[in-house]
Structure formats: structure tokens, C-alpha cells
Design a protein around this motif. Sequence first.
Motif, mmCIF file in Angstrom:
data_model
loop_
_atom_site.group_PDB
_atom_site.id
_atom_site.type_symbol
_atom_site.label_atom_id
_atom_site.label_comp_id
_atom_site.label_asym_id
_atom_site.label_seq_id
_atom_site.Cartn_x
_atom_site.Cartn_y
_atom_site.Cartn_z
ATOM 1 N N THR A 66 0.827 -1.206 0.000
ATOM 2 C CA THR A 66 0.000 0.000 0.000
ATOM 3 C C THR A 66 0.860 1.255 0.000
ATOM 4 O OG1 THR A 66 -0.108 0.065 2.419
ATOM 5 C CG2 THR A 66 -1.807 -1.211 1.268
ATOM 6 N N SER A 67 0.372 2.275 -0.701
ATOM 7 C CA SER A 67 1.083 3.553 -0.783
ATOM 8 C C SER A 67 2.585 3.313 -0.989
ATOM 9 C CB SER A 67 0.842 4.356 0.493
ATOM 10 O OG SER A 67 1.391 5.654 0.376
ATOM 11 N N ALA A 68 2.861 2.647 -2.093
ATOM 12 C CA ALA A 68 4.235 2.219 -2.338
ATOM 13 C C ALA A 68 5.187 3.394 -2.507
ATOM 14 C CB ALA A 68 4.275 1.331 -3.578
ATOM 15 N N HIS A 69 6.411 3.206 -2.052
ATOM 16 C CA HIS A 69 7.472 4.192 -2.201
ATOM 17 C C HIS A 69 8.687 3.514 -2.814
ATOM 18 C CE1 HIS A 69 5.482 7.515 -0.137
ATOM 19 N NE2 HIS A 69 4.992 6.609 0.688
ATOM 20 N N PRO A 70 9.617 4.268 -3.339
ATOM 21 C CA PRO A 70 10.792 3.661 -3.989
ATOM 22 C C PRO A 70 11.525 2.648 -3.107
ATOM 23 C CG PRO A 70 10.677 5.967 -4.575
ATOM 24 C CD PRO A 70 9.571 5.737 -3.558
ATOM 25 N N GLU A 71 11.531 2.862 -1.811
ATOM 26 C CA GLU A 71 12.226 1.928 -0.929
ATOM 27 C C GLU A 71 11.524 0.575 -0.811
ATOM 28 O OE1 GLU A 71 11.229 4.966 -0.080
ATOM 29 O OE2 GLU A 71 10.210 4.978 1.877
ATOM 30 N N ASP A 72 10.280 0.505 -1.329
ATOM 31 C CA ASP A 72 9.560 -0.772 -1.355
ATOM 32 C C ASP A 72 9.943 -1.608 -2.569
ATOM 33 O OD1 ASP A 72 6.659 1.035 -0.220
ATOM 34 O OD2 ASP A 72 8.146 -0.056 0.986
ATOM 35 N N SER A 73 10.686 -1.011 -3.480
ATOM 36 C CA SER A 73 11.136 -1.746 -4.663
ATOM 37 C C SER A 73 11.962 -2.947 -4.225
ATOM 38 C CB SER A 73 11.972 -0.844 -5.570
ATOM 39 O OG SER A 73 11.223 0.251 -6.027
ATOM 40 N N SER A 74 11.585 -4.103 -4.733
ATOM 41 C CA SER A 74 12.249 -5.323 -4.286
ATOM 42 C C SER A 74 11.731 -6.507 -5.093
ATOM 43 C CB SER A 74 11.968 -5.545 -2.799
ATOM 44 O OG SER A 74 12.858 -6.469 -2.223
ATOM 45 N N PHE A 75 12.300 -7.666 -4.804
ATOM 46 C CA PHE A 75 11.827 -8.931 -5.379
ATOM 47 C C PHE A 75 11.061 -9.639 -4.281
ATOM 48 C CE2 PHE A 75 11.757 -11.739 -8.808
ATOM 49 C CZ PHE A 75 12.219 -13.014 -8.511
ATOM 50 N N TYR A 76 9.793 -9.903 -4.527
ATOM 51 C CA TYR A 76 8.949 -10.537 -3.514
ATOM 52 C C TYR A 76 8.685 -11.982 -3.947
ATOM 53 C CZ TYR A 76 8.226 -5.869 -1.665
ATOM 54 O OH TYR A 76 8.428 -4.618 -1.112
ATOM 55 N N ILE A 77 8.931 -12.903 -3.049
ATOM 56 C CA ILE A 77 8.781 -14.323 -3.349
ATOM 57 C C ILE A 77 7.838 -14.957 -2.338
ATOM 58 C CG2 ILE A 77 9.965 -16.537 -3.626
ATOM 59 C CD1 ILE A 77 12.514 -15.069 -4.199
ATOM 60 N N CYS A 78 6.900 -15.740 -2.850
ATOM 61 C CA CYS A 78 6.019 -16.462 -1.938
ATOM 62 C C CYS A 78 6.386 -17.941 -1.950
ATOM 63 C CB CYS A 78 4.563 -16.285 -2.323
ATOM 64 S SG CYS A 78 4.060 -17.216 -3.783
ATOM 65 N N SER A 79 5.980 -18.617 -0.908
ATOM 66 C CA SER A 79 6.139 -20.065 -0.867
ATOM 67 C C SER A 79 4.890 -20.656 -0.240
ATOM 68 C CB SER A 79 7.380 -20.466 -0.074
ATOM 69 O OG SER A 79 7.277 -20.047 1.262
ATOM 70 N N ALA A 80 4.585 -21.869 -0.642
ATOM 71 C CA ALA A 80 3.389 -22.544 -0.154
ATOM 72 C C ALA A 80 3.763 -23.906 0.405
ATOM 73 C CB ALA A 80 2.373 -22.695 -1.278
ATOM 74 N N VAL A 81 3.106 -24.259 1.485
ATOM 75 C CA VAL A 81 3.383 -25.528 2.156
ATOM 76 C C VAL A 81 2.392 -26.572 1.675
ATOM 77 C CG1 VAL A 81 3.588 -26.710 4.369
ATOM 78 C CG2 VAL A 81 4.196 -24.287 4.186
ATOM 79 N N ARG A 82 2.908 -27.679 1.179
ATOM 80 C CA ARG A 82 2.057 -28.787 0.787
ATOM 81 C C ARG A 82 2.196 -29.893 1.819
ATOM 82 N NH1 ARG A 82 3.286 -32.357 -4.502
ATOM 83 N NH2 ARG A 82 4.926 -33.105 -3.111
ATOM 84 N N GLY A 83 1.066 -30.277 2.393
ATOM 85 C CA GLY A 83 1.109 -31.437 3.275
ATOM 86 C C GLY A 83 1.049 -31.130 4.755
ATOM 87 N N GLY A 84 0.453 -30.025 5.139
ATOM 88 C CA GLY A 84 0.244 -29.786 6.560
ATOM 89 C C GLY A 84 1.391 -29.060 7.223
ATOM 90 N N ALA A 85 1.416 -29.083 8.547
ATOM 91 C CA ALA A 85 2.319 -28.257 9.344
ATOM 92 C C ALA A 85 3.788 -28.537 9.068
ATOM 93 C CB ALA A 85 2.025 -28.463 10.827
ATOM 94 N N THR A 86 4.127 -29.762 8.748
ATOM 95 C CA THR A 86 5.532 -30.061 8.452
ATOM 96 C C THR A 86 5.699 -30.461 7.006
ATOM 97 O OG1 THR A 86 5.210 -32.334 9.212
ATOM 98 C CG2 THR A 86 6.051 -30.754 10.824
ATOM 99 N N GLY A 87 4.805 -29.958 6.183
ATOM 100 C CA GLY A 87 4.844 -30.304 4.776
ATOM 101 C C GLY A 87 5.978 -29.641 4.035
ATOM 102 N N GLU A 88 6.158 -30.019 2.812
ATOM 103 C CA GLU A 88 7.251 -29.498 1.994
ATOM 104 C C GLU A 88 6.880 -28.131 1.439
ATOM 105 O OE1 GLU A 88 9.063 -32.438 -0.307
ATOM 106 O OE2 GLU A 88 10.434 -31.068 -1.333
#
Lengths: 116, 114
Positions: free
Chosen positions: A82-104
Amino acid sequence: GAVVSQHPSRVICKSGTSVKIECRSLDFQATTMFWYRQFPKKSLMLMATSNEGSKATYEQGVEKDKFLINHASLTLSTLTVTSAHPEDSSFYICSAVRGGATGELFFGEGSRLTVL
Amino acid sequence: AQSVTQLGSHVSVSEGALVLLRCNYSSSVPPYLFWYVQYPNQGLQLLLKYTSAATLVKGINGFEAEFKKSETSFHLTKPSAHMSDAAEYFCAVSLSGGYNKLIFGAGTRLAVHP
């Protein structure tokens, strides 16, 4: 293998605007997703843990009002800068867990945000 | 608290030479340790993981890593480098003992030259 997709892969926006980045698990359901930020030539910094149907858990020093996370379904989490500024410029990476609390963990291909 | 230190931000090897990327960790509990590879403008791909079973772990693309508790190390090796191995490599430790909440090292960029 499992696929996690992010969209958009690149986005350029003007200072003061908001940008939404989507993270989708394409072939599995993910109750938990993570959002990371990667600065140029730096490592990944964990920003927050996104839990389906509940509020995200933010790491210390990450502004929750600046980086809004919504995990409305088992296959989609969104990060809104929200209300982005130049210092927010970056590479954003998400990850998802497959298989529950200790999933991969599977990573998306990342989204590069440039704020002018 | 867990942390990871990768020695050497840049490593350069000749094609066919041994690859050695160093990683030392700090953890108050038995750690889960990981090596990931990142190609330009892409996400991370898991190379291998240590989860308290065998100390020598074999991963994809010919990579392997050995967990040495006495040295708090988890160095990544490959006997013979290939041009396609050029990438950024990250060592990571798990906060929770599982696969998910990870703390990453600063990364090592591997260059492979002919």
C-alpha cells in the motif's frame, strides 16, 4: 512437482499507489503460505506467514499496514503493497506448504516490484 | 535463535572442477537444513535437505551435503561442475523443525567458466 505461481512477475508503479501480488498453488491446497522479500544481491527475508482463513503473522519490523496479506482460499494468497514508495522496490517471493504443518515448501517464481 | 552463515558471496570454478559451497549454522535445537538454488529472476528450487536422518544427503543434479554437528556445518559439494550449475545458492535452517519457516543465508553466487 508441485507448482506455485506468482502474478505479476514484474510490475512498475508510481509512488503512492498500491500494488497487489498474487501467489497461487496450482496443484495442491496450501493452508500456509509465506512471503519473502529479497533485496538486490541479498538473501531472502521472511516478511509474514499467511494462514488461510485467519490473519497473517508478521515478522518483527514488517509493517502490517504497509504490506497487507490476505489468504482467502486454500490456493491463493495476496500481498498488497500500500502507498508504495521507492524503498519498497524489491523482489517478492512467496512459498506454499504442501502437506500440513511439516509439509514441503514450494516457491513461486517471484515478483519484481519497481516503484518510481 | 537460528542463523545461517554462508562463507563466500562469490565462488568461481572451472567446468569439471569440484564445487564446494560453505554453510555454517547456529541453532538451539536440532536443525533441519536445506540448500536451495535460484536461477536469475526465478524462485527457489530445493536441492536437498537434512532432517536428522543420514548425515550425508544426496540431492538433485549431482549435489550432496554433509551435516557435521561438531563443526555446525552443512557444506554443499558437487564432484564436477557443469555450466548449467551457474546460479545463486542459498543455505537455510528451519525455525520450527519442519520444512516451512526458513531462515536463509546471504547466498553464494556460483560462476562456472569453460
